[in-house]
Design a protein around this motif. Sequence first.
Motif, PDB file in Angstrom:
ATOM      1  N   GLU A  82      -7.790  -9.116  37.206  1.00 17.76           N
ATOM      2  CA  GLU A  82      -8.922  -8.208  37.377  1.00 17.76           C
ATOM      3  C   GLU A  82      -8.485  -6.774  37.626  1.00 17.76           C
ATOM      4  O   GLU A  82      -9.208  -5.828  37.295  1.00 17.76           O
ATOM      5  CB  GLU A  82      -9.812  -8.677  38.522  1.00 17.76           C
ATOM      6  CG  GLU A  82     -10.561  -9.983  38.237  1.00 17.76           C
ATOM      7  CD  GLU A  82     -11.482 -10.379  39.371  1.00 17.76           C
ATOM      8  OE1 GLU A  82     -11.572  -9.604  40.352  1.00 17.76           O
ATOM      9  OE2 GLU A  82     -12.112 -11.440  39.278  1.00 17.76           O
ATOM     10  N   THR A  83      -7.328  -6.574  38.236  1.00 14.57           N
ATOM     11  CA  THR A  83      -6.882  -5.219  38.550  1.00 14.57           C
ATOM     12  C   THR A  83      -6.274  -4.500  37.355  1.00 14.57           C
ATOM     13  O   THR A  83      -5.932  -3.321  37.460  1.00 14.57           O
ATOM     14  CB  THR A  83      -5.858  -5.234  39.695  1.00 14.57           C
ATOM     15  OG1 THR A  83      -4.773  -6.109  39.345  1.00 14.57           O
ATOM     16  CG2 THR A  83      -6.499  -5.706  40.991  1.00 14.57           C
ATOM     17  N   PHE A  84      -6.129  -5.192  36.222  1.00 14.56           N
ATOM     18  CA  PHE A  84      -5.607  -4.525  35.031  1.00 14.56           C
ATOM     19  C   PHE A  84      -6.609  -3.492  34.535  1.00 14.56           C
ATOM     20  O   PHE A  84      -7.810  -3.746  34.466  1.00 14.56           O
ATOM     21  CB  PHE A  84      -5.327  -5.544  33.924  1.00 14.56           C
ATOM     22  CG  PHE A  84      -3.923  -6.101  33.960  1.00 14.56           C
ATOM     23  CD1 PHE A  84      -3.259  -6.294  35.162  1.00 14.56           C
ATOM     24  CD2 PHE A  84      -3.275  -6.447  32.789  1.00 14.56           C
ATOM     25  CE1 PHE A  84      -1.980  -6.818  35.193  1.00 14.56           C
ATOM     26  CE2 PHE A  84      -1.995  -6.968  32.807  1.00 14.56           C
ATOM     27  CZ  PHE A  84      -1.338  -7.156  34.014  1.00 14.56           C
ATOM     28  N   ARG A  85      -6.101  -2.343  34.159  1.00 16.65           N
ATOM     29  CA  ARG A  85      -6.941  -1.269  33.628  1.00 16.65           C
ATOM     30  C   ARG A  85      -6.986  -1.287  32.101  1.00 16.65           C
ATOM     31  O   ARG A  85      -7.960  -0.845  31.496  1.00 16.65           O
ATOM     32  CB  ARG A  85      -6.406   0.079  34.116  1.00 16.65           C
ATOM     33  CG  ARG A  85      -7.259   1.271  33.742  1.00 16.65           C
ATOM     34  CD  ARG A  85      -6.646   2.582  34.232  1.00 16.65           C
ATOM     35  NE  ARG A  85      -7.547   3.692  33.969  1.00 16.65           N
ATOM     36  CZ  ARG A  85      -7.248   4.971  34.164  1.00 16.65           C
ATOM     37  NH1 ARG A  85      -6.055   5.304  34.639  1.00 16.65           N
ATOM     38  NH2 ARG A  85      -8.119   5.927  33.891  1.00 16.65           N
ATOM     39  N   TYR A  86      -5.930  -1.785  31.482  1.00 13.88           N
ATOM     40  CA  TYR A  86      -5.792  -1.703  30.025  1.00 13.88           C
ATOM     41  C   TYR A  86      -5.749  -3.093  29.409  1.00 13.88           C
ATOM     42  O   TYR A  86      -5.114  -3.995  29.941  1.00 13.88           O
ATOM     43  CB  TYR A  86      -4.518  -0.934  29.660  1.00 13.88           C
ATOM     44  CG  TYR A  86      -4.441   0.434  30.299  1.00 13.88           C
ATOM     45  CD1 TYR A  86      -5.073   1.522  29.734  1.00 13.88           C
ATOM     46  CD2 TYR A  86      -3.753   0.612  31.503  1.00 13.88           C
ATOM     47  CE1 TYR A  86      -5.007   2.768  30.327  1.00 13.88           C
ATOM     48  CE2 TYR A  86      -3.684   1.853  32.104  1.00 13.88           C
ATOM     49  CZ  TYR A  86      -4.319   2.933  31.514  1.00 13.88           C
ATOM     50  OH  TYR A  86      -4.263   4.163  32.117  1.00 13.88           O
ATOM     51  N   SER A 129       0.690  -5.877  44.216  1.00 14.66           N
ATOM     52  CA  SER A 129       1.458  -5.061  43.266  1.00 14.66           C
ATOM     53  C   SER A 129       2.218  -5.965  42.293  1.00 14.66           C
ATOM     54  O   SER A 129       2.840  -6.937  42.703  1.00 14.66           O
ATOM     55  CB  SER A 129       2.450  -4.161  44.003  1.00 14.66           C
ATOM     56  OG  SER A 129       1.778  -3.224  44.816  1.00 14.66           O
ATOM     57  N   PHE A 130       2.177  -5.620  41.018  1.00 15.98           N
ATOM     58  CA  PHE A 130       2.884  -6.395  40.010  1.00 15.98           C
ATOM     59  C   PHE A 130       4.329  -5.940  39.857  1.00 15.98           C
ATOM     60  O   PHE A 130       5.184  -6.709  39.419  1.00 15.98           O
ATOM     61  CB  PHE A 130       2.169  -6.296  38.664  1.00 15.98           C
ATOM     62  CG  PHE A 130       0.853  -7.016  38.643  1.00 15.98           C
ATOM     63  CD1 PHE A 130       0.791  -8.384  38.464  1.00 15.98           C
ATOM     64  CD2 PHE A 130      -0.329  -6.325  38.827  1.00 15.98           C
ATOM     65  CE1 PHE A 130      -0.418  -9.050  38.452  1.00 15.98           C
ATOM     66  CE2 PHE A 130      -1.554  -6.977  38.820  1.00 15.98           C
ATOM     67  CZ  PHE A 130      -1.596  -8.350  38.635  1.00 15.98           C
ATOM     68  N   SER A 131       4.600  -4.677  40.184  1.00 17.70           N
ATOM     69  CA  SER A 131       5.963  -4.171  40.107  1.00 17.70           C
ATOM     70  C   SER A 131       6.141  -3.069  41.139  1.00 17.70           C
ATOM     71  O   SER A 131       5.165  -2.536  41.682  1.00 17.70           O
ATOM     72  CB  SER A 131       6.284  -3.646  38.702  1.00 17.70           C
ATOM     73  OG  SER A 131       5.534  -2.472  38.425  1.00 17.70           O
TER      74      SER A 131
END
Length: 412
Positions: free
Chosen positions: A367-371, A224-226
């Motif tokens: 890689e887990t970024f959606r945007y 988790s990033f935040s």
Amino acid sequence: MKIPQSITKPILVAALLIINGVFFSSANNISKTIDPPKSNLISFKIKLKSAQKVKIETAPLKYDKHLAYSFTLDDGYRSAYLTAFPLLNGGKISARAISEWKNDQGGDGTNSKGLFYSDGLGNKIPFKLALAINGGAIGDAPQNRGHLSWDEVKEMYHAGWDILNHGFHHATKHGTNFLTEVTENTTSIQKNLGFTMSQFVVPGGESDPGYQLEYERDALANGSFSVASYVGAGPVIKVDQKVNLDKMIYARTFVQSSKDTITFKTMDRFLATFDSVAKLPNPIWYNEFTHGVGNGDLWNLSMRFPDFKYYMTTIAKKYGSTGNDSIWMAPWQEVYEYIWLRDKVKINYEQKDKEVLVTIELPEIPETFRYRSISLIVDTKSKFEIESKESNIAISSDGKTTHKLINLQFNP
């Protein structure tokens, strides 16, 4: 001048090393093929109608909006699909729908045309929310289930809603294995929906003091990033300067109905706060939460659908595409990822007469970024057109009209 053979040979070998990414031994035999490195540089040209000097900078928020507004529905209740989704996205809102808990998760049964903001170029985009869900509660049974099904979650996700990790069982009591709650929910969403969540929302409930700190620690250490918790940044985050997103913990603010079921006085108080935030002079990011959005006030921690509808339609009329169009109504993950990329991307440009070469250096995007989007503010009185040969970028602009904005979408 004659070049000694001892110098010539290494030069030739070095040249062969570069050609087509192929490595040659000193005997001119191929020993290994090396893939050329992927470039993080992307460029395009702006063709101006006049040679007046141009200034280009990254917009603080996507589409150069003044207010990023993120709204999250906790716990994955079915009212999200029955009422909130059709209200915002457009469609048939459910009528009365009594759940297994004898609570009405339906709405008013009307048809909604949707609530919208624009991309700054005249294209309408529906309001979107985030769902903080517990994978252990999602399923198709019973028929009058209180939670969402996987197909319902999937439909909302593909419509642009984001899915946030809320623990697998929503466990908070003494003896909870917080790490397992985090990781099992990640695995559940990967298995059923095919992607990895990157934001966590601490579940609330009966618990030991300080339990949220263990959730925060385990979530941040496991993808988790935040984390949305009880104490932290926000609910108003200034975005006109670089934002510290590293292991961000932010404080949830809940919008909830009161016992007043006749008027909207409670919602008007929340809206007054919203208006004060929207009037702040610099671009900001504001986030709010609730639980259910059906006709019944689920667990007395929710918004009754009439309140939710009043709240959202009022915001849309004032700040959406039919109002001053200053809002970017996007889930937490989408806003987080825009700001992350905005603060790390490097934009360079060089102007020669009526042509501007824009070069963008992208960071390594998780890689887990959606945007993967950026908006550029263009300061010019000249109309312009975009010329690009890049296949991994989509570019749109208002160069022929107000010539102030360029929206970029980078493909993975």
